[in-house]
Write a protein that holds these residues in place. Structure first.
Motif, short mmCIF file in Angstrom:
data_model
loop_
_atom_site.label_atom_id
_atom_site.label_comp_id
_atom_site.label_asym_id
_atom_site.label_seq_id
_atom_site.Cartn_x
_atom_site.Cartn_y
_atom_site.Cartn_z
N LEU A 25 0.85 -1.19 0.00
CA LEU A 25 0.00 0.00 0.00
C LEU A 25 0.89 1.24 0.00
N GLY A 26 0.71 2.11 -0.96
CA GLY A 26 1.41 3.39 -0.95
C GLY A 26 2.92 3.28 -0.99
N ALA A 27 3.44 2.28 -1.72
CA ALA A 27 4.90 2.12 -1.81
C ALA A 27 5.30 1.63 -3.19
N ALA A 28 6.13 2.40 -3.87
CA ALA A 28 6.69 1.95 -5.14
C ALA A 28 7.75 0.89 -4.88
N HIS A 29 8.00 0.04 -5.88
CA HIS A 29 9.16 -0.85 -5.82
C HIS A 29 10.40 0.03 -5.62
N PRO A 30 11.35 -0.37 -4.75
CA PRO A 30 12.50 0.51 -4.47
C PRO A 30 13.24 0.99 -5.72
N LEU A 31 13.31 0.16 -6.76
CA LEU A 31 14.02 0.60 -7.97
C LEU A 31 13.20 1.62 -8.76
N ARG A 32 11.88 1.51 -8.69
CA ARG A 32 11.02 2.52 -9.33
C ARG A 32 11.19 3.86 -8.63
N LEU A 33 11.21 3.82 -7.31
CA LEU A 33 11.35 5.06 -6.54
C LEU A 33 12.71 5.71 -6.84
N ARG A 34 13.73 4.88 -6.84
CA ARG A 34 15.08 5.37 -7.11
C ARG A 34 15.15 6.04 -8.49
N ALA A 35 14.57 5.37 -9.50
CA ALA A 35 14.59 5.91 -10.86
C ALA A 35 13.84 7.24 -10.93
N ALA A 36 12.69 7.30 -10.23
CA ALA A 36 11.85 8.51 -10.29
C ALA A 36 12.53 9.70 -9.63
N LEU A 37 13.33 9.45 -8.59
CA LEU A 37 14.03 10.56 -7.93
C LEU A 37 14.97 11.26 -8.91
N PHE A 38 15.54 10.47 -9.83
CA PHE A 38 16.46 11.05 -10.82
C PHE A 38 15.70 11.57 -12.05
N ALA A 39 14.68 10.83 -12.47
CA ALA A 39 14.03 11.11 -13.76
C ALA A 39 12.87 12.11 -13.65
N ASP A 40 12.35 12.33 -12.45
CA ASP A 40 11.15 13.17 -12.28
C ASP A 40 11.41 14.23 -11.20
N PRO A 41 12.36 15.16 -11.46
CA PRO A 41 12.74 16.11 -10.41
C PRO A 41 11.60 17.01 -9.95
N ARG A 42 10.72 17.39 -10.89
CA ARG A 42 9.60 18.27 -10.51
C ARG A 42 8.49 17.52 -9.81
N GLY A 43 8.48 16.21 -9.99
CA GLY A 43 7.42 15.38 -9.42
C GLY A 43 7.88 14.68 -8.16
N GLN A 44 8.46 13.46 -8.33
CA GLN A 44 8.79 12.64 -7.16
C GLN A 44 9.88 13.28 -6.29
N LEU A 45 10.90 13.87 -6.90
CA LEU A 45 11.95 14.47 -6.09
C LEU A 45 11.38 15.61 -5.24
N ALA A 46 10.51 16.44 -5.85
CA ALA A 46 9.88 17.54 -5.12
C ALA A 46 8.98 16.98 -4.00
N ALA A 47 8.27 15.89 -4.29
CA ALA A 47 7.39 15.27 -3.29
C ALA A 47 8.20 14.73 -2.11
N THR A 48 9.45 14.40 -2.38
CA THR A 48 10.31 13.79 -1.36
C THR A 48 11.10 14.85 -0.59
N SER A 49 10.81 16.13 -0.83
CA SER A 49 11.63 17.19 -0.23
C SER A 49 11.64 17.14 1.30
N SER A 50 10.50 16.76 1.91
CA SER A 50 10.48 16.69 3.38
C SER A 50 11.45 15.62 3.86
N ILE A 51 11.55 14.53 3.09
CA ILE A 51 12.44 13.43 3.47
C ILE A 51 13.90 13.82 3.26
N LEU A 52 14.15 14.68 2.26
CA LEU A 52 15.52 15.16 2.06
C LEU A 52 16.02 15.91 3.30
N LYS A 53 15.09 16.61 3.96
CA LYS A 53 15.47 17.32 5.19
C LYS A 53 15.90 16.36 6.29
#
Length: 306
Positions: A134-162
């Protein structure tokens, strides 16, 4: 941090039994009900076993042994200073299956618990007979999206970057862990956040994260994800995760999830060669098991009985 909160805060009475089980070198708090095939329930961040308080009795009533755990570092489980990497947390799960006297289990994981579920099924395929994420991408999908989708997934992950900032756990627990309440609200669908259930749930999660060391441990898992991306250990993890899953997998995702975007999660099926289903849940965010417990329980039971 208030010194008042201790582990007793998570030992809520109900139609279940609390006990402690040793596995993989640590002591885990497990909450169980029912008899039958084992269904192991893994909560996410910033939750604890209570994430499953609605789902657990219903799975037990349907003829299963339902066991919700506090992950390493959370709730009333041990809080060692290390062991928050993907390998160790997957080994916690398989160690618990053995410690509970079973050779395999069905795993249901939400958020960070879903990530651990993906890893456990990839590394120990014989021990995971069914997987519900529930609510979890496969770890390799998440990893790829952090690099490939900076305005989307990387931005969504900004709280976690902190969370990478040293001693950030003090920010997380400040003001009665106000930030935990804000994160849960931000990641949830708006329908649920208006309810009294939401307020009660957020209050419980805020209390549990104030148990000494819990916030530090919770953040360590996120720190490992980012640190390992640049290290050999992370490279090994990625290589191992590339093995296609042979566990039948049901993946449910909230259409309004702002923590893990639906478009990030959606491609996860490419890593599964067993039967696989993708279900997008309308009007729900990251906490599907809270926001739509009836629907989620029905889908879990359909999948684990099939």
């Amino acid at each position: 941090m208030s010194s008042q909160v201790d582990e007793a805060a998570v030992l809520t009475e109900g139609p279940w039994t609390h006990r402690f089980v040793g596995a993989n070198g640590s002591r885990f708090h497990v909450v169980e009900a029912g008899t039958g095939p084992l269904v192991l329930l893994l909560h996410g961040f910033p939750e604890f076993w209570w994430a499953w308080h609605e789902v657990l009795p219903r799975i037990a009533d349907a003829g299963f042994r339902a066991v919700a755990i506090d992950l390493r570092g959370y709730g009333a489980s041990d809080k060692p200073p290390r062991g928050y990497d993907g390998y160790t947390m997957a080994a916690d799960v398989t160690g618990l299956i053995r410690a509970l006297g079973e050779r395999s289990a069905m795993i249901v994981g939400a958020g960070a618990g879903g990530m651990i579920g993906w890893a456990a099924a990839a590394f120990h395929p014989k021990m995971v007979s069914r997987l519900v994420v529930l609510g979890a991408a496969h770890p390799l999908r998440l990893r790829a999206a952090l690099f490939a989708d900076p305005r989307g997934q990387l931005a969504a992950t900004s709280s976690i970057l902190k969370f990478q900032v040293p001693r950030y756990e003090h920010v997380l627990t400040k003001g009665d862990a106000a930030m935990v309440g804000e994160l849960i609200e931000h990641w949830s669908g708006p329908e649920w956040t208006e309810t009294p259930e939401f307020a009660e749930y957020a209050a419980r999660c805020r209390e549990a994260i104030q148990i000494p060391q819990a916030a530090f441990c919770a953040l360590e898992a996120y720190r490992w994800v980012f640190r390992s991306a640049l290290r050999l250990q992370g490279y090994r993890f990625v290589k191992l995760m590339q093995a296609p899953l042979v566990t039948p997998t049901l993946q449910m995702h909230g259409a309004l999830d702002t923590a893990v975007l639906p478009r990030t999660a959606q491609g996860s099926g490419r890593y599964v060669i067993a039967p696989y289903e993708w279900r997008l849940i309308e009007n729900a965010g990251h906490f599907l098991h809270q926001e739509a417990p009836d629907l989620v329980t029905g889908e879990i039971l359909r999948w684990i009985k099939s």
